[in-house]
Scaffold this active site. Structure first.
Site, PDB file in Angstrom:
ATOM      1  N   HIS A 177     -49.926 -18.521 -52.082  1.00 26.67           N
ATOM      2  CA  HIS A 177     -51.006 -17.476 -52.838  1.00 26.67           C
ATOM      3  C   HIS A 177     -49.899 -16.417 -52.690  1.00 26.67           C
ATOM      4  CE1 HIS A 177     -54.076 -20.065 -52.880  1.00 26.67           C
ATOM      5  NE2 HIS A 177     -55.167 -18.909 -53.101  1.00 26.67           N
ATOM      6  N   ASP A 218     -58.983 -10.592 -45.578  1.00 31.27           N
ATOM      7  CA  ASP A 218     -60.206 -10.618 -46.446  1.00 31.27           C
ATOM      8  C   ASP A 218     -60.437 -12.039 -46.947  1.00 31.27           C
ATOM      9  OD1 ASP A 218     -60.137  -7.903 -46.139  1.00 31.27           O
ATOM     10  OD2 ASP A 218     -59.654  -7.329 -48.295  1.00 31.27           O
ATOM     11  N   GLU A 273     -62.927  -0.600 -44.450  1.00 29.48           N
ATOM     12  CA  GLU A 273     -62.166  -0.815 -45.546  1.00 29.48           C
ATOM     13  C   GLU A 273     -62.778   0.104 -46.262  1.00 29.48           C
ATOM     14  OE1 GLU A 273     -61.002  -4.311 -47.356  1.00 29.48           O
ATOM     15  OE2 GLU A 273     -60.262  -5.368 -45.373  1.00 29.48           O
TER      16      GLU A 273
HETATM   17  P1  FAD Z   1     -47.218 -18.776 -49.270  1.00 32.86           P
HETATM   18  O1  FAD Z   1     -47.401 -17.762 -50.492  1.00 32.86           O
HETATM   19  O2  FAD Z   1     -47.267 -20.389 -49.446  1.00 32.86           O
HETATM   20  O3  FAD Z   1     -45.743 -18.368 -48.375  1.00 32.86           O
HETATM   21  C1  FAD Z   1     -45.610 -16.779 -48.356  1.00 32.86           C
HETATM   22  C2  FAD Z   1     -44.256 -16.473 -47.885  1.00 32.86           C
HETATM   23  O4  FAD Z   1     -44.214 -17.039 -46.640  1.00 32.86           O
HETATM   24  C3  FAD Z   1     -43.145 -17.447 -48.775  1.00 32.86           C
HETATM   25  O5  FAD Z   1     -41.979 -16.787 -48.278  1.00 32.86           O
HETATM   26  C4  FAD Z   1     -43.037 -18.720 -47.448  1.00 32.86           C
HETATM   27  O6  FAD Z   1     -41.725 -19.232 -47.608  1.00 32.86           O
HETATM   28  C5  FAD Z   1     -43.397 -18.103 -45.863  1.00 32.86           C
HETATM   29  N1  FAD Z   1     -44.125 -19.071 -45.304  1.00 32.86           N
HETATM   30  C6  FAD Z   1     -45.138 -19.819 -45.614  1.00 32.86           C
HETATM   31  N2  FAD Z   1     -45.439 -20.877 -44.649  1.00 32.86           N
HETATM   32  C7  FAD Z   1     -44.533 -20.414 -43.792  1.00 32.86           C
HETATM   33  C8  FAD Z   1     -44.310 -20.818 -42.410  1.00 32.86           C
HETATM   34  N3  FAD Z   1     -45.088 -21.904 -42.062  1.00 32.86           N
HETATM   35  N4  FAD Z   1     -43.448 -20.277 -41.729  1.00 32.86           N
HETATM   36  C9  FAD Z   1     -42.624 -19.483 -42.189  1.00 32.86           C
HETATM   37  N5  FAD Z   1     -42.757 -19.053 -43.569  1.00 32.86           N
HETATM   38  C10 FAD Z   1     -43.950 -19.508 -43.991  1.00 32.86           C
HETATM   39  N6  FAD Z   1     -52.989 -10.454 -47.363  1.00 32.86           N
HETATM   40  C11 FAD Z   1     -53.422  -9.849 -46.324  1.00 32.86           C
HETATM   41  O7  FAD Z   1     -52.687  -9.476 -45.519  1.00 32.86           O
HETATM   42  N7  FAD Z   1     -54.850  -9.598 -46.120  1.00 32.86           N
HETATM   43  C12 FAD Z   1     -55.772  -9.846 -46.944  1.00 32.86           C
HETATM   44  O8  FAD Z   1     -56.639  -9.526 -47.244  1.00 32.86           O
HETATM   45  C13 FAD Z   1     -55.147 -10.776 -48.273  1.00 32.86           C
HETATM   46  N8  FAD Z   1     -55.970 -11.300 -48.960  1.00 32.86           N
HETATM   47  C14 FAD Z   1     -55.574 -12.047 -50.174  1.00 32.86           C
HETATM   48  C15 FAD Z   1     -56.403 -12.546 -50.949  1.00 32.86           C
HETATM   49  C16 FAD Z   1     -55.944 -13.284 -52.155  1.00 32.86           C
HETATM   50  C17 FAD Z   1     -57.014 -13.782 -53.023  1.00 32.86           C
HETATM   51  C18 FAD Z   1     -54.533 -13.843 -52.219  1.00 32.86           C
HETATM   52  C19 FAD Z   1     -54.055 -14.633 -53.326  1.00 32.86           C
HETATM   53  C20 FAD Z   1     -53.774 -13.078 -51.371  1.00 32.86           C
HETATM   54  C21 FAD Z   1     -54.104 -12.343 -50.367  1.00 32.86           C
HETATM   55  N9  FAD Z   1     -53.439 -11.800 -49.299  1.00 32.86           N
HETATM   56  C22 FAD Z   1     -53.867 -10.954 -48.222  1.00 32.86           C
HETATM   57  C23 FAD Z   1     -51.834 -12.074 -49.120  1.00 32.86           C
HETATM   58  C24 FAD Z   1     -51.408 -13.207 -48.477  1.00 32.86           C
HETATM   59  O9  FAD Z   1     -51.462 -12.752 -47.210  1.00 32.86           O
HETATM   60  C25 FAD Z   1     -49.856 -13.604 -48.807  1.00 32.86           C
HETATM   61  O10 FAD Z   1     -49.768 -13.849 -50.183  1.00 32.86           O
HETATM   62  C26 FAD Z   1     -49.658 -14.772 -48.026  1.00 32.86           C
HETATM   63  O11 FAD Z   1     -48.050 -14.941 -47.849  1.00 32.86           O
HETATM   64  C27 FAD Z   1     -50.404 -16.028 -48.657  1.00 32.86           C
HETATM   65  O12 FAD Z   1     -50.362 -17.048 -47.565  1.00 32.86           O
HETATM   66  P2  FAD Z   1     -49.929 -18.319 -48.207  1.00 32.86           P
HETATM   67  O13 FAD Z   1     -50.021 -19.559 -47.101  1.00 32.86           O
HETATM   68  O14 FAD Z   1     -50.346 -18.749 -49.491  1.00 32.86           O
HETATM   69  O15 FAD Z   1     -48.194 -18.227 -48.247  1.00 32.86           O
END
Ligand code: FAD
Length: 527
Positions: free
Chosen positions: A95, A157, A273
């Site tokens: 994400h 969120d 918020e």
């Molecule tokens: P990924 O996109 O898969 O990874 C993000 C980064 O983390 C990459 O660099 C990856 O290599 C690294 N990573 C992933 N897993 C690990 C692991 N196990 N160990 C070490 N590194 C790792 N953020 C907020 O803070 N608050 C919010 O309310 C919020 N709402 C969101 C709502 C939506 C619809 C979306 C799309 C994003 C939102 N986000 C929010 C942002 C979100 O927290 C970040 O984009 C987060 O990185 C997404 O998590 P993911 O598991 O998809 O990570």
């Protein structure tokens, strides 16, 4: 047959990448190494090449679905020890916005999956914590802790994000003013470093690794287990929205409410918020379904005269055992101290789980209209409190005018709830705001909604902040040169650099963040 051919092809590519003739560890990996699945399935490759942002694409050579933390360690160790090296990126739920969990020519470790994670969450009721796999989605963490009447304290969120993904950034929502971000609510982690070592770290054990990984953008290690603090779970939520046409009244009230963080629970809200309302279209207000259809709000009816409105969003959690009348009194007592537009109070009451999972409902609505799988040129900034009026004037009322293409969140947080030792950088003031421009680019003929236009607007906003000396810090940061990263980290850069050299000296991990260039043979490009 086709599958075997693809696997053979992937092995050949890996041979080129890691220099198999010099280093036989790749064959070891295939023969005895891992318990999970190393996949070259086009479907796996395709999904690991893309993210929620839909603007960046990098194709890995293979995708590992680990069965254990040891699988993760073995793969990273192989990359570290191989003569030419290759990059390894953990992918939670993908994400990210700008390719942060992608890697070109390396291996993506798909940490989350739709089925069961390698290890199921284990709740310790007595000490009120849960141990979860690093790829676990927060929605599943919630489901498992609720079985014990417990829940994590600090949230995002949206719950379809992985634990490792949000802990790599910070993990923020309306509870952060009170409990700090999610990274302030972790007791311990198992982490695979860039050398392939699997270490348990905490404030007491390997504290430097622990603090580096929290907010560390995946640069120092891969989180395979996190121990998350819990509290007794509330059962219900009183969810309130009030509107403002005056920005300084709005921010004054938000800042007042977050200043109550040390008060007893009955004297403060549980979640604070806010958002900017520019117009009433679905794409701008997909997080605001709350207003309709039972509670429709017509901006025009509030006499804002086409101007920007600001919505304060607050909640009061309560328990089945709570007295409803005392909740009413607590809410009324707090609302009395605020200066919103009279008669603009919108209230609803719902189960705690439904409140936490609210954005998923909006997601389903957007998906049904084909508006979820679109490019998302999001921009998230931490803005120092002293400059938020300038930001309002220059951005909400200036650069954006009356047009946007997605929700704009704005809420303050207390810096003292953030651990300075973590890798995150925040503005140098006691209170700072999150401003999140959650844009969706559409290809519907409207020029102002195109990816090009919105990306250009993001650049203008950053330029405006720089020229006005508003010292913002990007949240979920995205830069393309090391100079920009050095500026982002400021005084912390030397520390970040030193820790990178210690925990990931070959710069194998999370290359999609583009903080450090990989140290591989010259023929291998990994960004
Ligand atoms: P990924 O996109 O898969 O990874 C993000 C980064 O983390 C990459 O660099 C990856 O290599 C690294 N990573 C992933 N897993 C690990 C692991 N196990 N160990 C070490 N590194 C790792 N953020 C907020 O803070 N608050 C919010 O309310 C919020 N709402 C969101 C709502 C939506 C619809 C979306 C799309 C994003 C939102 N986000 C929010 C942002 C979100 O927290 C970040 O984009 C987060 O990185 C997404 O998590 P993911 O598991 O998809 O990570």
């Amino acid at each position: 047959m086709a599958g075997k051919l693809l696997l053979l092809f992937a092995i050949c590519r890996l041979i080129v990448i890691v220099g198999l003739t010099l280093n036989p560890t790749v064959t070891d990996l295939f023969r005895v190494g891992i318990h999970g699945k190393l996949s070259v399935d086009p479907h796996d490759i395709k999904s690991a090449s893309m993210d929620f942002g839909k603007t960046t694409r990098n194709e890995p050579t293979a995708v590992l679905h680990p069965a254990t933390a040891d699988d993760v360690a073995k793969l990273v160790k192989l990359a570290y020890q191989s003569s030419h090296g290759f990059s390894v990126s953990a992918r939670g739920h993908g994400h990210s916005i700008n390719g942060q969990s992608q890697t070109a020519n390396g291996v993506v470790i798909q940490m989350s999956r739709s089925g069961r994670s390698p290890a199921v969450p284990e709740v310790c009721e007595k000490k009120m914590y849960v141990d979860v796999w690093g790829g676990e989605l927060w929605i599943d963490v919630l489901k498992s802790t609720l079985e014990y009447g417990l829940a994590p304290k600090s949230w995002t969120d949206y719950l379809y994000l992985s634990v490792g993904g949000t802990l790599s950034n910070a993990g923020i929502s309306g509870q952060a003013f009170n409990h700090g971000p999610q990274i302030s609510n972790v007791h311990e982690m198992d982490v695979v470093t860039g050398k392939g070592q699997l270490l348990t770290c905490s404030n007491d054990k390997y504290p430097e690794l622990f603090h580096s990984v929290l907010g560390g953008l995946g640069q120092f290690g891969i989180v395979t287990r996190a121990r998350i603090a819990l509290e007794p779970s509330p059962q219900r939520v009183r969810w309130i929205r009030v509107l403002y046409s005056n920005f300084s009244a709005f921010t004054h009230d938000q800042e007042y409410l977050i200043s109550l963080h040390n008060k007893p629970q009955s004297e403060k809200f549980d979640y604070i918020e806010g958002f900017v309302i520019v117009d009433e279209g679905l794409i701008n207000n997909w997080r605001s379904s709350f207003f309709s259809p039972k509670n429709p709000v017509k901006i025009s009816s509030l006499g804002a005269g086409g101007n920007v409105l600001y919505c304060l969003e607050i909640t009061k959690n309560y328990y089945d055992s709570s007295n409803p009348e005392s909740i009413d009194q607590e809410v009324e007592g707090l609302l009395k101290k605020l200066n919103f537009i009279p008669a603009s109070v919108f209230t609803t009451d719902l189960p705690y789980v439904d409140f936490l999972d609210r954005v998923h409902k909006a997601e389903l609505k957007l998906r049904s209209k084909g508006l979820w799988e679109v490019p998302h040129p999001w921009l998230n900034l931490f803005v120092p409190k002293s400059r938020i009026p300038d930001f309002d004037k220059g951005v909400f009322k200036g650069i954006l005018g009356n047009k946007t293409s997605g929700p704009i969140l704005i809420y303050p947080m207390n810096k003292n709830k953030w651990d300075e030792k973590s890798s995150v950088v925040t503005p140098d003031e006691d209170v700072f705001y999150l401003v999140a421009l959650l844009r969706s680019a559409l290809d519907n003929g409207e020029e102002t909604l195109t990816l090009k236009h919105l990306s250009e607007e993001n650049r203008k906003i950053l330029k405006f902040c720089k020229e006005s000396n508003i010292r913002v810090k990007q949240y979920l940061p995205h830069y393309t040169t090391q100079e920009e990263w050095m500026e982002h980290y400021g005084d912390k850069w030397q520390q970040i650099y030193r820790k990178k050299m210690e925990f990931d000296p070959r710069h194998i991990l999370a290359t999609g963040q583009r903080v450090f260039e990989p140290r591989f043979g010259s023929e291998v490009r990994s960004w």
